[in-house]
Design an enzyme around this catalytic site. Structure first.
Site, short mmCIF file in Angstrom:
data_model
loop_
_atom_site.label_atom_id
_atom_site.label_comp_id
_atom_site.label_asym_id
_atom_site.label_seq_id
_atom_site.Cartn_x
_atom_site.Cartn_y
_atom_site.Cartn_z
N ASP A 83 0.84 -1.19 0.00
CA ASP A 83 0.00 0.00 0.00
C ASP A 83 0.89 1.25 0.00
OD1 ASP A 83 -2.43 1.40 0.23
OD2 ASP A 83 -2.35 1.41 2.42
N HIS A 84 0.62 2.18 -0.89
CA HIS A 84 1.36 3.45 -0.97
C HIS A 84 2.88 3.27 -1.04
CE1 HIS A 84 -2.12 6.05 -0.47
NE2 HIS A 84 -2.54 5.23 0.46
N ASP A 105 2.95 5.01 -5.38
CA ASP A 105 2.20 6.25 -5.16
C ASP A 105 3.12 7.44 -5.43
OD1 ASP A 105 0.72 8.39 -4.42
OD2 ASP A 105 0.30 7.71 -2.37
N GLY A 182 -7.59 8.56 7.14
CA GLY A 182 -7.74 8.85 8.56
C GLY A 182 -9.19 8.89 9.02
N ILE A 258 -9.62 0.07 3.28
CA ILE A 258 -10.12 0.33 4.63
C ILE A 258 -9.04 0.00 5.66
CG2 ILE A 258 -11.84 -0.42 6.35
CD1 ILE A 258 -13.69 -1.05 3.91
N ASP A 259 -8.67 0.99 6.43
CA ASP A 259 -7.70 0.80 7.51
C ASP A 259 -8.22 1.41 8.81
OD1 ASP A 259 -5.54 0.40 9.10
OD2 ASP A 259 -4.19 1.76 8.05
N SER A 260 -8.61 2.69 8.74
CA SER A 260 -9.00 3.39 9.98
C SER A 260 -10.11 2.68 10.73
CB SER A 260 -9.44 4.83 9.65
OG SER A 260 -8.37 5.54 9.12
P1 13P Z 1 -8.82 4.93 5.61
O1 13P Z 1 -7.94 5.81 6.44
O2 13P Z 1 -10.09 5.64 5.22
O3 13P Z 1 -9.11 3.62 6.27
O4 13P Z 1 -8.05 4.62 4.24
C1 13P Z 1 -7.12 3.57 4.15
C2 13P Z 1 -6.34 3.60 2.89
O5 13P Z 1 -6.64 4.30 1.94
C3 13P Z 1 -5.16 2.74 2.82
O6 13P Z 1 -4.43 2.94 1.65
O1 G3H Z 2 -3.37 4.84 3.60
C1 G3H Z 2 -2.60 4.32 4.38
C2 G3H Z 2 -2.97 3.36 5.44
O2 G3H Z 2 -3.99 3.84 6.28
C3 G3H Z 2 -1.75 2.93 6.17
O3 G3H Z 2 -1.38 3.82 7.16
O4 G3H Z 2 1.04 4.41 6.85
O5 G3H Z 2 -0.08 4.54 9.12
O6 G3H Z 2 0.39 2.31 8.07
P1 G3H Z 2 0.11 3.77 7.83
ZN ZN Z 3 -4.54 4.96 0.92
#
Ligand code: 13P
Ligand code: G3H
Ligand code: ZN
Length: 312
Positions: A83-84, A105, A182, A258-260
């Site tokens: 991711d990113h 990214d 976030g 989805i992470d937050s």
């Molecule tokens: P959220 O912060 O909305 O969960 O987004 C997560 C995300 O885009 C991870 O790449």
């Molecule tokens: O978009 C990114 C994710 O929410 C990951 O977050 O860099 O704090 O692990 P992080």
């Molecule tokens: Zn993201």
């Protein structure tokens, strides 16, 4: 089945009018909570690892945790995704180290530079059977490694997407339509509204091509309240309304990040546990309900938001 790429998953999701959940993983309980829900719902899944997650948990531990999930859940397809990815070197290290998908990214760079960096990652990834997500347009918000101030965020320009995809050869494209990273995505008191017009313009110009939405947590108020009632302070935490995510998943959006929401479920559960049991100190006792609530949250997303239950 072994780890897969997202190629076939996205083709099915595109044609079937649903999206695949891409959930961030940082430890064993998160991997277990997500994959147990996907297994029971027969849903394909993308487990994604950020640069921050690799720094926290170590690349090898995360790969091995995901490999364990693959063994435990043989009937569902699982993608291991970066991711990113901030640069070529990080992407290369994940491609060489067992990932089946990477995101480069370079969305904060000028258009030509974004194309150049993305193209180089695509070339290396494709030589190794790995797929690549790229990004055009920037989301605001803060995570460990991704920090874009609100004023610097910008919607994707639909007139650029065709040229970008053709020149880079990327396999999917993240676009900016008003989501952000976030737990504070919209100003309290305002009506959250994604720019579906921008999404549909991009979709029209890229027929059959998978689009990705980042920043797609809905920030369940149940968990915000649980946090606030148990010693936390998250006033004004607001996410993307789930009906808008459901609508997006019926379009060309094939991957929703989805992470937050996972963080909120875990933190709320643990805060409540500590408040109710100040005498307890065995981590298994508070990580168990946290994992169970992550599982329930993911199950709800698969069934009611992404529409991918039963699609494995
Ligand atoms: P959220 O912060 O909305 O969960 O987004 C997560 C995300 O885009 C991870 O790449
Ligand atoms: O978009 C990114 C994710 O929410 C990951 O977050 O860099 O704090 O692990 P992080
Ligand atoms: Zn993201």
């Amino acid at each position: 089945m072994p780890l897969v790429t997202s190629k076939e998953m996205f083709a099915k999701a595109y044609n079937g009018g649903y999206a695949i959940g891409a959930f961030n993983v940082n430890n064993m309980e998160i991997v277990q909570g997500i994959t147990e829900a996907c297994r029971e719902e027969h849903a394909p899944v993308i487990l994604q690892v950020s640069k921050g997650a690799r720094a926290y948990a170590n690349h090898t531990y995360l790969v091995k945790l995901v490999e364990a999930a693959v063994i435990e859940c043989p009937e569902i397809p699982i993608v291991l995704h970066l991711d990113h990815g901030p640069d070529f070197e990080t992407c290369k290290s994940c491609i060489d180290g067992g990932f089946t998908s990477v995101m480069i990214d370079a969305s904060s760079k000028p258009f030509e530079e974004n194309i150049e960096i993305t193209r180089r990652v695509v070339e290396y990834a494709h030589e190794h059977g790995v797929v690549v997500e790229a990004e055009l347009g920037t989301l605001s918000g803060i995570e460990d490694e991704v920090n874009v101030a609100e004023g610097c965020a910008s919607y994707t320009r639909p007139e650029e997407v065709e040229e970008f995809v053709t020149r880079t050869g990327c396999d999917s494209l993240a676009i900016a339509i008003g989501t952000s990273h976030g737990a504070y995505k919209f100003k309290p008191g305002t009506k959250p509204q994604l720019r579906f017009d921008v999404l549909h313009e991009c979709e029209k110009r890229l027929p059959g091509f998978p689009i990705v939405l980042h920043g797609s947590s809905s920030v369940p108020q149940e968990y915000v309240e649980m946090i606030n009632e148990n010693g936390g302070a998250m006033p004004g935490a607001i996410g993307v309304p789930e009906d808008q995510l459901r609508e997006a998943s019926r379009s060309a959006v094939c991957k929703i990040n989805i992470d937050s929401d996972l963080r909120l479920a875990m933190t709320g559960t643990i805060r409540k546990f500590f408040n109710e049991h100040p005498d307890k100190f065995d981590p298994r006792e508070y990580l168990k309900p946290a994992r169970a609530n992550i599982k329930e949250l993911v199950r709800h997303k698969l069934r009611d938001v992404l529409g991918c239950s039963g699609k494995a």
